[in-house]
Design an enzyme around this catalytic site. Structure first.
Site, PDB file in Angstrom:
ATOM      1  N   GLY A 193       0.822  -1.221   0.000  1.00  0.00           N
ATOM      2  CA  GLY A 193       0.000   0.000   0.000  1.00  0.00           C
ATOM      3  C   GLY A 193       0.853   1.267   0.000  1.00  0.00           C
ATOM      4  N   ALA A 225       2.650   2.309   3.395  1.00  0.00           N
ATOM      5  CA  ALA A 225       3.814   1.472   3.669  1.00  0.00           C
ATOM      6  C   ALA A 225       4.989   1.902   2.810  1.00  0.00           C
ATOM      7  CB  ALA A 225       3.479   0.005   3.415  1.00  0.00           C
ATOM      8  N   HIS A 241      -0.242  10.424  13.412  1.00  0.00           N
ATOM      9  CA  HIS A 241       1.109  10.830  13.038  1.00  0.00           C
ATOM     10  C   HIS A 241       1.400  12.299  13.327  1.00  0.00           C
ATOM     11  CE1 HIS A 241      -0.651  12.254   9.267  1.00  0.00           C
ATOM     12  NE2 HIS A 241       0.493  12.823   8.955  1.00  0.00           N
ATOM     13  N   GLU A 297      -4.356  21.968   2.763  1.00  0.00           N
ATOM     14  CA  GLU A 297      -3.567  21.282   1.751  1.00  0.00           C
ATOM     15  C   GLU A 297      -3.891  21.900   0.405  1.00  0.00           C
ATOM     16  OE1 GLU A 297      -2.693  16.787   3.412  1.00  0.00           O
ATOM     17  OE2 GLU A 297      -4.519  17.104   2.282  1.00  0.00           O
ATOM     18  N   HIS A 308      -6.120  14.648  14.250  1.00  0.00           N
ATOM     19  CA  HIS A 308      -4.907  15.479  14.250  1.00  0.00           C
ATOM     20  C   HIS A 308      -5.098  16.811  14.989  1.00  0.00           C
ATOM     21  CE1 HIS A 308      -3.643  12.434  11.577  1.00  0.00           C
ATOM     22  NE2 HIS A 308      -3.982  12.980  10.435  1.00  0.00           N
ATOM     23  N   GLN A 323       4.108  22.927   9.930  1.00  0.00           N
ATOM     24  CA  GLN A 323       4.701  22.635   8.628  1.00  0.00           C
ATOM     25  C   GLN A 323       4.085  23.514   7.549  1.00  0.00           C
ATOM     26  OE1 GLN A 323       3.330  18.548   8.346  1.00  0.00           O
ATOM     27  NE2 GLN A 323       1.694  19.125   6.949  1.00  0.00           N
ATOM     28  N   TYR A 335       6.807  31.912  16.000  1.00  0.00           N
ATOM     29  CA  TYR A 335       7.048  33.343  16.043  1.00  0.00           C
ATOM     30  C   TYR A 335       5.971  34.064  16.816  1.00  0.00           C
ATOM     31  CZ  TYR A 335       4.144  33.422  11.747  1.00  0.00           C
ATOM     32  OH  TYR A 335       3.153  33.261  10.823  1.00  0.00           O
TER      33      TYR A 335
HETATM   34  C1  BG6 Z   1      -3.731  11.934   6.957  1.00  0.00           C
HETATM   35  C2  BG6 Z   1      -5.012  12.203   6.233  1.00  0.00           C
HETATM   36  O1  BG6 Z   1      -4.002  11.456   8.235  1.00  0.00           O
HETATM   37  O2  BG6 Z   1      -2.975  13.107   7.035  1.00  0.00           O
HETATM   38  C3  BG6 Z   1      -4.742  12.799   4.873  1.00  0.00           C
HETATM   39  O3  BG6 Z   1      -5.761  11.005   6.093  1.00  0.00           O
HETATM   40  C4  BG6 Z   1      -3.812  13.970   4.968  1.00  0.00           C
HETATM   41  O4  BG6 Z   1      -5.960  13.168   4.254  1.00  0.00           O
HETATM   42  C5  BG6 Z   1      -2.597  13.652   5.795  1.00  0.00           C
HETATM   43  O5  BG6 Z   1      -3.429  14.335   3.666  1.00  0.00           O
HETATM   44  C6  BG6 Z   1      -1.735  14.869   6.039  1.00  0.00           C
HETATM   45  O6  BG6 Z   1      -0.538  14.516   6.657  1.00  0.00           O
HETATM   46  P1  BG6 Z   1       0.759  15.389   6.493  1.00  0.00           P
HETATM   47  O7  BG6 Z   1       1.734  14.774   7.423  1.00  0.00           O
HETATM   48  O8  BG6 Z   1       1.164  15.300   5.059  1.00  0.00           O
HETATM   49  O9  BG6 Z   1       0.366  16.777   6.871  1.00  0.00           O
END
Ligand code: BG6
Length: 489
Positions: free
Chosen positions: A15, A18, A179, A217, A241, A378, A384
């Site tokens: 996938g 991975a 993450h 994004e 997140h 990011q 700041y």
């Molecule tokens: C994932 C989402 O958990 O995080 C995605 O499922 C998203 O939709 C991604 O694009 C964003 O992660 P990062 O680390 O690129 O900001």
């Protein structure tokens, strides 16, 4: 002899996640000598591949961050020689029993610890956990399983998933990954708050007017429409997140830095949050747009997305923490795909200085004079602080300037990928950055009612052009709380 070894099995090895994140993160850890001396990596998936084919598949995504010398090529080769493949079905006990035999061979009689990374769709989580725990768990060492969202779609389905997983695993074997918790600036939040006297006393309703958590994004759901359409941006980004960042931002001081102490505080603050109300949410969906002769597809142009889909690709929300520290302070979240830029940041807008001597110098727009602390997660990591400052010269003119900690100039090193931090923690048994089940329940409790309402009322998202700043509704929502989004103008 009592030497240990670790076997890391990536289930769903072919996938996207991975290939793009997990194997490269494992290699980076190996490259920098973070992995134990004895380790083996197994890819597990349904496709029939040889070890060599797996190696070819992943070698293209491994990168040497630090030096690009020949040493890197050697290291890559050494790493790939420790990678193997086993083809099997996700629900076949026999296939996992076969995997177990292969693992045993590689473990060469050492005491094995086994880590499984489930990089697979949620409908096969439980099958894999059942088969792996019955047939491929470590006989003498530990067995841990990393799972990644979606953890259900709402409180009930999430609780059901937890119940199923717990038939085979104990809570301390389950590593629920988010993450964003492995991102450098998110991990730094606690350092910033709790080790700096200049911030800690200001961290409350007394001085903070509002907090903004912004994710954007500059690309759409391209290729992931199938997954995305049954979840939407609130479940994809906000409930996990952004809420995790909020919890770390707002929690009380933990007793210590131990995982349980930190997670206890996170659960506490999440449980103090008000359930999100329908009139505190704005949703949007991107539509096709042509810009500079190039055309960008709308969300429903994706062939895997139903033409009449109401799934939000953008949402803004106002959340509240009903506790002593945060009473009345809006926490505004905004998350969207196919916007004008890619960015994740936290913005803390402070209150006005009472009786400001310089009010007249500034004019009437007090909003332009308040301090704002920005933590840019990011890209181009930075922290700041916007302060008022005299423009040098003979007249008394002020402007807003930045005290700027730009990571790329202060720390000229490559920042590790979030998955490196998290994989290393899972290997070491450090649970601080993983989500405990009560935390997950508390997170779902905040969003579940509104998600149900959006579904049953078939609330239509406000359309916004691909590459724009998103629906204007987000501004009305902020204005309702007398707030302006800090990322815009
Ligand atoms: C994932 C989402 O958990 O995080 C995605 O499922 C998203 O939709 C991604 O694009 C964003 O992660 P990062 O680390 O690129 O900001």
């Amino acid at each position: 002899h009592n030497e240990t070894t670790i076997s890391i099995t990536v289930v769903g090895a072919s996938g996207d996640l991975a290939r793009k994140k997990i194997f490269p993160a494992l290699f980076a850890l190996f490259y920098e000598d973070w992995l134990p001396e004895h380790f083996t990596v197994f890819g597990y998936a349904r496709s029939k591949l040889t070890d060599e084919e797996l190696r070819n598949m992943i070698s293209g995504t491994l990168t040497c961050r630090i030096d690009k010398s020949e040493n890197c090529g050697d290291k890559m080769e050494q790493f790939l020689q420790r990678c193997f493949y086993h083809s099997g079905q996700y629900n076949s006990e026999d296939d996992f029993a076969e995997l177990d035999k292969k693992l045993k061979l590689k473990e060469e009689g050492r005491k094995p610890n086994r880590l499984f990374y489930l990089s697979i769709p949620p409908n096969v989580f439980v099958d894999v956990v059942r088969c792996a725990s019955r047939h491929a768990s470590s006989p003498t060492g530990w067995t841990r399983v990393i799972v990644e969202k979606p953890f259900g779609r709402d409180s009930d389905s999430s609780a059901e998933l937890t119940r199923c997983l717990k038939q085979y695993l104990s809570e301390d074997q389950i590593f629920r990954i988010d993450h964003y918790l492995g991102k450098e600036l998110v991990e730094n939040l606690s350092v910033l708050r709790f080790s700096n006297l200049v911030f800690e006393p200001l961290w409350s309703r007394q001085y903070i007017r509002n907090v903004q958590l912004i994710f954007s994004e500059d690309f759409g759901t391209e290729g992931r429409g199938g997954y995305f359409d049954s979840y939407g941006i609130i479940r994809d980004i906000m409930q996990n997140h952004l809420l995790q960042i909020l919890a770390l931002f707002a929690m009380e001081t933990p007793v210590s830095l131990d995982a349980e102490d930190i997670r206890n505080e996170k659960v506490k603050v999440l449980r103090s949050m008000r359930k999100l109300q329908l009139d505190d949410v704005v949703i949007g969906q991107y539509k096709g747009h042509t810009k500079g002769g190039k055309s960008f597809p709308g969300y429903t142009d994706d062939p895997t997305v139903p033409k009449n889909s109401l799934t939000p690709t953008f949402a803004a929300a106002a959340l509240f923490i009903d506790n002593v520290r945060w009473d009345g302070v809006p926490f505004l979240m905004k998350a969207g795909k196919a916007l004008h830029t890619r960015r994740a940041e936290i913005r803390v807008q402070f209150r006005h200085v009472p009786g400001n001597l310089y009010k007249r110098t500034f004019g009437t727009d007090l909003d332009k004079t308040t301090n704002e602390l920005v933590i840019r997660v990011q890209p181009n990591e930075a922290i700041y602080l916007k302060i008022n400052n005299k423009i040098p010269g003979l007249s008394m003119r002020l402007d807003r300037s930045n005290l700027n900690l730009l990571y790329s100039s202060r720390y000229p090193i490559e920042i590790p990928d979030a998955y490196e931090r998290l994989l290393l923690d899972a290997i070491e048994g450090e649970r601080r950055l993983f989500i405990r089940s009560d935390e997950l329940d508390a997170a779902w409790a905040i969003f579940t009612p509104v998600l149900k309402e959006l579904d049953t009322d078939k609330v239509a998202p406000e359309l916004y052009p691909y590459g724009s700043r998103g629906p204007v509704g987000a501004h009305y929502l902020a204005a309702k709380y007398n707030v302006r989004w800090g990322d815009i103008g």
